[in-house]
Design an enzyme around this catalytic site. Structure first.
Site, mmCIF file in Angstrom:
data_model
loop_
_atom_site.group_PDB
_atom_site.id
_atom_site.type_symbol
_atom_site.label_atom_id
_atom_site.label_comp_id
_atom_site.label_asym_id
_atom_site.label_seq_id
_atom_site.Cartn_x
_atom_site.Cartn_y
_atom_site.Cartn_z
ATOM 1 N N GLU A 34 -1.333 -10.133 -6.050
ATOM 2 C CA GLU A 34 -1.272 -10.923 -7.286
ATOM 3 C C GLU A 34 -0.383 -10.245 -8.322
ATOM 4 O OE1 GLU A 34 -3.835 -9.915 -5.553
ATOM 5 O OE2 GLU A 34 -5.602 -11.205 -5.794
ATOM 6 N N GLU B 268 0.831 -1.210 0.000
ATOM 7 C CA GLU B 268 0.000 0.000 0.000
ATOM 8 C C GLU B 268 0.860 1.252 0.000
ATOM 9 O OE1 GLU B 268 -2.910 -0.474 3.158
ATOM 10 O OE2 GLU B 268 -3.996 -1.925 1.919
ATOM 11 N N CYS C 242 -1.634 -4.711 -5.679
ATOM 12 C CA CYS C 242 -2.177 -5.950 -5.117
ATOM 13 C C CYS C 242 -1.112 -7.046 -5.067
ATOM 14 C CB CYS C 242 -3.330 -6.466 -5.965
ATOM 15 S SG CYS C 242 -4.820 -5.469 -5.903
#
Ligand code: THU
Length: 136
Positions: free
Chosen positions: A55, A44, A53
């Site tokens: 992934e 973040e 993210c």
């Protein structure tokens, strides 16, 4: 590579999640067609929109290593110090995965533990998708 092992790798990656704003910690482990595993966590940012993210972190790590064909990804996610949820990949991550796989044969595993998980193909999660065959 067994599903359990991939889930375990995702759990290990989740320990490195940097998510001080949402407290939603995500780990991913991406299996390449050549049998290698790349881990990712969410990262973040104080400027929230700059967040990456788990992934996509894993995908980008694989690509920089020259790996661009994937066969499975395990994802684990949940609030800090709470039990895991079934953390399905967001729409952007589904599309990014789409670039580097055969959607009917790409497995997306969302796990709450090594034995409690759901397994879907990417084509189930992203039907009628737009891919590299159409572009350019
Ligand atoms: N997040 C992921 O890492 N993967 C997803 O597919 C959905 C959301 C992260 C982004 C952000 O750090 C936090 O979860 C809350 O949205």
């Amino acid at each position: 590579m067994e599903e359990k092992e991939l889930i375990r790798a995702a759990m290990e990656a989740r320990q490195r999640a940097y998510a001080p704003y949402s407290d939603f910690l995500v780990g991913a482990a991406l299996l390449t067609e050549s049998g290698k595993v790349y881990q990712g966590c969410n990262i973040e940012n104080a400027s929230y929109g700059a967040t990456n993210c788990a992934e996509r972190t894993a995908v980008f790590r694989a690509v920089i290593e020259g790996e661009i064909r994937f066969s499975a990804i395990a994802i684990v996610g949940g609030m800090r110090d709470k039990e895991l949820t079934y953390a399905y990949p967001c729409g952007i991550c589904r599309q990014v995965l789409r670039e580097f796989c055969e959607p009917e044969r790409m497995w997306v595993i969302v796990a709450r533990s090594e034995t409690d998980y759901k397994k879907r193909t990417l084509s189930e999660l992203l039907p009628e998708s737009f891919g590299p065959d159409f572009a350019g």
